[in-house]
Every structure is written in structure tokens, then in C-alpha cells.
Design an enzyme around this catalytic site. Sequence first.
Site, PDB file in Angstrom:
ATOM      1  CG  HIS A 242      36.124  54.812 -15.948  1.00 38.81           C
ATOM      2  ND1 HIS A 242      36.568  55.550 -17.025  1.00 38.81           N
ATOM      3  CD2 HIS A 242      35.393  55.649 -15.178  1.00 38.81           C
ATOM      4  CE1 HIS A 242      36.119  56.794 -16.903  1.00 38.81           C
ATOM      5  NE2 HIS A 242      35.417  56.879 -15.789  1.00 38.81           N
TER       6      HIS A 242
ATOM      7  CG  ASN B  16      33.501  56.304 -19.693  1.00 39.76           C
ATOM      8  OD1 ASN B  16      33.218  57.032 -20.625  1.00 39.76           O
ATOM      9  ND2 ASN B  16      32.830  56.318 -18.552  1.00 39.76           N
TER      10      ASN B  16
ATOM     11  CD  GLU C  84      35.291  60.956 -22.052  1.00 39.71           C
ATOM     12  OE1 GLU C  84      34.237  61.174 -21.415  1.00 39.71           O
ATOM     13  OE2 GLU C  84      36.159  61.821 -22.243  1.00 39.71           O
ATOM     14  NE  ARG C  85      28.912  56.305 -19.424  1.00 42.19           N
ATOM     15  CZ  ARG C  85      28.067  56.112 -18.434  1.00 42.19           C
ATOM     16  NH1 ARG C  85      27.268  55.058 -18.425  1.00 42.19           N
ATOM     17  NH2 ARG C  85      28.013  56.954 -17.425  1.00 42.19           N
TER      18      ARG C  85
ATOM     19  CB  CYS D 201      32.436  65.111 -16.926  1.00 44.21           C
ATOM     20  SG  CYS D 201      33.707  65.740 -18.057  1.00 44.21           S
ATOM     21  N   GLY D 202      35.245  64.561 -14.826  1.00 46.25           N
ATOM     22  CA  GLY D 202      36.265  65.222 -14.026  1.00 46.25           C
ATOM     23  C   GLY D 202      36.802  66.484 -14.656  1.00 46.25           C
ATOM     24  CG  ASN D 203      39.354  66.506 -18.057  1.00 48.72           C
ATOM     25  OD1 ASN D 203      40.239  66.686 -17.242  1.00 48.72           O
ATOM     26  ND2 ASN D 203      39.444  65.575 -18.993  1.00 48.72           N
TER      27      ASN D 203
ATOM     28  CB  CYS E  52      38.607  60.803 -19.969  1.00 49.45           C
ATOM     29  SG  CYS E  52      37.217  60.166 -18.980  1.00 49.45           S
ATOM     30  N   GLY E  53      38.898  63.076 -17.269  1.00 49.01           N
ATOM     31  CA  GLY E  53      39.274  63.204 -15.867  1.00 49.01           C
ATOM     32  C   GLY E  53      38.912  61.978 -15.044  1.00 49.01           C
TER      33      GLY E  53
ATOM     34  N   GLY F  58      38.418  59.099 -16.232  1.00 53.47           N
ATOM     35  CA  GLY F  58      39.227  58.012 -16.781  1.00 53.47           C
ATOM     36  C   GLY F  58      40.634  58.007 -16.211  1.00 53.47           C
TER      37      GLY F  58
END
Length: 294
Positions: free
Chosen positions: A173, A204, A222-223, A75-77, A231-232, A234
Amino acid sequence: MHIRFTKMQGAGNDFVVLDETRGPLGLNTAQYRFLADRHFGVGADQILTVRPSPAPGLDFEYVIHNADGGEVEHCGNGARCFVRYVRDKGLTDKTSVRVKVQQGEIELTMNPDGRVTVNMGAPVFDWERVPFNPIGLISDQVNGWPVFDLDLGDLGVAPSMARVGVVSMGNPHAVQRVDDVDTFPVLAQGPLIEHHPAFPKRVNAGFMQIVSRSQIKLRVFERGSGETLACGTGACAAVVAGIRQGWLDSRVDVQTHGGVLTIEWAGQADSPVMMTGPATSVFDGEIDVPDTLS
């Protein structure tokens, strides 16, 4: 179980952050789901857990659970919020930390302006590693990169076919280009793409509108969480897909509903994707988590 937590957000993608550096809390799937519930728990898109270093050369381990309670790869964020958390809580005084995630390691750097840059690693295009099974799908080439048509059935309110580029940023993704991301039926298509049988671990779904070669608008379903404000991974996947198809330059500002993320990628398969964006603490709190949940 009585636990302390911190609520954080990165470009509107919100998290409950837990400290397990002094010992495991031992939460189960239902308890993670309770914490993420916006009516009965704290409310979050994901639950982030900080754990001690599992090996030399690493500063921490970082575990992510979606709002449905399932553990996910990346998860980027959340990664940006992670580094602000460990610095704010005095767990480290480093401006750059190296962290273990489910499928590898990432490096996180706090910038002087308060934003955080994350080395997200190189994108993954190998179908087995995504994972993605293209057998039976109609495919085409755009700038030498394969794209695939997903049959979504007769939706009535949305296009029944989605043409997607497929890439993993530590999590899978499927990115499609749309004319107007604000009016596109994301909530109708998103769940069908997420659960399409070509993606054995779900996916995603990204919806990208290209504004210019250096700017896009993006929505992501997001799944396990549904549509989020940002979504980072994403954003990284969308920019990679756009560069591979010849639409974007190497540095792109991604406008999400929650704010702007800056993504940089040199275009080579082994080049890392760099993501820069905000990370903010919202509040600290305590909550009683029921021992028996289903």
C-alpha cells in the site's frame, strides 16, 4: 463447468465465494475474470476460495483472486466475509478460526453483534518484503517515518506528485494524505500510483482525509480491481501510516463509501493490526463457466 457460488459484501467491497473444501474446481485466470465480470459473469471485486486446512492448527486455507484474474496476497474485507461464509454454510461452528493466506496466517472472530474482527498481523515496513524500491525517489521524514515523493508526470487534472507512506498489510500500500477525499482526483492518480516503477508487484493506492485523531475518510484504488467501495487492508494501512506520522490515535473509525471499519493498532512494529467491520451474504447462485476462455 457448472459451479455454485455465494455473493457476499463487506462494507460494499463485494465478493464471489467458492467452496473447494470437497475438491478443487481448477479455474484458470480467464475463468476467475469471467466470474468477476459485472456484465457477463456474477460481478465482484474479488473471488474468494475456501479450501481445507493445509496443516495442523489451521482450520482452512483462503485464496483470493482480483477482478483481473490475478491471485493476490490478502483482502481484509474478504477475510470477514470468509468467516461468516464458513459458519453460515456449516463448515465450522467455531466463533474464531485460524486461516492460511498466501503470505502467512490470520485469525478471524465472529462478534456477538454480527460484526467480524480480523487479526491482520503486524504491518510490514521492510522495503524488500513490501516490495518497494525507493532508489532515486525524493524522501522526507514525518515523525521519524520516511515518506516518498512519486513523480506521476503531467496529468493536467491532478497533482503530478504524490507524497506517500509505504507499508504492507500482506499486500503493498502507498498512502497519501489529502485535504478532501471526495473531490480529490483518485481515478486519475490511482492507476499511475498502482503502476509506478518503484513497486515491482504494483501497489494499492490509498487516499486519506483526516477528520480527527479517531476518524478518517478513505478511498482506495486497488491494484487489479480499480477503486472499490471499501478496502480492509487499505484501511489498516492508512491507519498505520497515520499513527506512524503522529496524526492518529490507536483506535480509528475509517469511513469508506461502503461503510465504517474500526482499526486498532498499538503503534509498535510487531503489534498486530485489528480490524472490525460488517460481513453480509447477498445471495446464493449457480453459473455455467465456459471451459475455453482467453
